[in-house]
Design an enzyme around this catalytic site. Sequence first.
Site, PDB file in Angstrom:
ATOM      1  N   LYS A  33      -6.712   2.996 -19.800  1.00 30.01           N
ATOM      2  CA  LYS A  33      -7.126   3.371 -21.200  1.00 30.01           C
ATOM      3  C   LYS A  33      -5.724   3.051 -22.432  1.00 30.01           C
ATOM      4  O   LYS A  33      -5.201   2.107 -22.467  1.00 30.01           O
ATOM      5  CB  LYS A  33      -7.542   4.834 -21.401  1.00 30.01           C
ATOM      6  CG  LYS A  33      -8.542   4.946 -20.336  1.00 30.01           C
ATOM      7  CD  LYS A  33      -9.750   4.076 -20.580  1.00 30.01           C
ATOM      8  CE  LYS A  33     -11.086   4.723 -19.985  1.00 30.01           C
ATOM      9  NZ  LYS A  33     -10.984   4.683 -18.362  1.00 30.01           N
TER      10      LYS A  33
ATOM     11  N   ARG B 138       0.741  -1.371  -0.081  1.00 26.63           N
ATOM     12  CA  ARG B 138      -0.312   0.090   0.062  1.00 26.63           C
ATOM     13  C   ARG B 138       0.750   1.404   0.040  1.00 26.63           C
ATOM     14  O   ARG B 138       0.400   2.338  -0.422  1.00 26.63           O
ATOM     15  CB  ARG B 138      -1.019   0.010   1.021  1.00 26.63           C
ATOM     16  CG  ARG B 138      -1.899   1.207   1.266  1.00 26.63           C
ATOM     17  CD  ARG B 138      -3.113   1.214   2.355  1.00 26.63           C
ATOM     18  NE  ARG B 138      -2.576   0.691   3.646  1.00 26.63           N
ATOM     19  CZ  ARG B 138      -2.410   1.953   4.387  1.00 26.63           C
ATOM     20  NH1 ARG B 138      -2.364   2.966   4.147  1.00 26.63           N
ATOM     21  NH2 ARG B 138      -2.041   1.450   5.800  1.00 26.63           N
TER      22      ARG B 138
END
Length: 473
Positions: free
Chosen positions: A282, A132
Amino acid sequence: MSTDSTSAVSAPPAVSATSPAASSAVSATSPAASSAGSATSAAASSAGSATSAAASSAGSATSPTASPAASSAASSSPSPRPETLAVHPPHVEITGSRPLGVPLHQGHVFAFESADALATAFTSTEAFLYSRHGNPTVRTLEDAVARLEGGTAGVSFASGMGAVNAVLLGLLGSGGHVIAQTCLYGGTYAVLTGLATRWGVDVTYVSGTDPEEVRAALRPETRLLYLETIANPTTRVSDVPALAAVAAEAGVPVAVDNTFASPLLFRPLDHGADIVIHSATKYLSGHADVLGGIAVFKDAELYGRIRHHAVEQGASTDPFAAWLTLRGMQTLSLRMERQCASAADLAARLAAHPAVAAVRHPALADHPDRAIAVRLLPAGGGGVISVDLAGGREAGRTFVEAVRLASLSVSLGDVKTLVMHPASTSHHQLDATALEAAGIGPGTVRISIGIEHVEDLWADLEQALEKALEKAV
């Protein structure tokens, strides 16, 4: 600047000229590459390699790569039992060569040699502690995109909206003010609307092309100017340099969502922006197999503020997603070149079809921001086309259901061509007034061009347009 952040500024990791960018540009002997991907690096060794005392005592006696000293030490103590050996496999040091690809560090937690080293890791970005907080493969991705964008450092996230939220929540507080362009991704618009409702954050929307609008909107409590290089889905092009110059005069940071352009077509930090945001889902990854986001920062102060918030927010990138994104980035330039060329070609053909009321793509001469596009996007106008069908919503529905080679799907930037109806999908959060202000009509469809042969794509789009035309008459 917002005063709601109480974190200490974290020093960004070095993004040197020889640190890893994409795998094709990685130098495995650089400091950044060592910390991010080399199994023999000092950072990986101190932060989490299996040469820790526990792993060494448990596995070196049986390891073919164990040193004579380690073997001697192990022989003086009882040999670990099979149950222990199964838990502590030997560590294989790589010597005399280097991995050609970026190593995947899937483990989420790292071991240390000393208590002091572990304690230091909680306040440092150099040693890896817990995924994390940071991970070697994820750091490689952050360094790679930061290099592509010309930034100081990057922070990776589990999704594009994770990056958007981290930037907005990290910079804004109760009573703050944001200036944002009217044409925005629906998810970003929803976050800004939620901040206005829950935190009293005021938002002023501007066109994205007129610097005087920004100047008039500035207030003492303005904390951010938020833009998109090429707007989703209308393909409007923001005049980033002109607007950023006005914001800089007032000391207001500028964040630019560069997803539609990618660093291959435009680098906002070179034109006055302070933060660049990408949905790595994307164009960066490009193969419909990754969910991810990243924010890149011009300076260490902003990086430290947002990174601290991002760690606590917990929208961290999975190492495998980072690895897949790095793999996809190796073909980014090839994909973007093909997609830009095909999009420009198809946009011109679409504009001449009787089923089409309007087409928007930055390469078209009649695009409302063509002059800005010529100045800022000389390498291409991107792979997305916005099309208004003459038959309205019903024609749009018919068109997206009639395609056969293309796919009816959300997202964009994939190697496959995708179509969708924004008003009912990506921008469903906007009411009729907001849709009209954003330039999205009931018959607007978004086409994200892939890398298929342009003639095959046109044959598919043309037959779908013929079906849509039947709905318009």
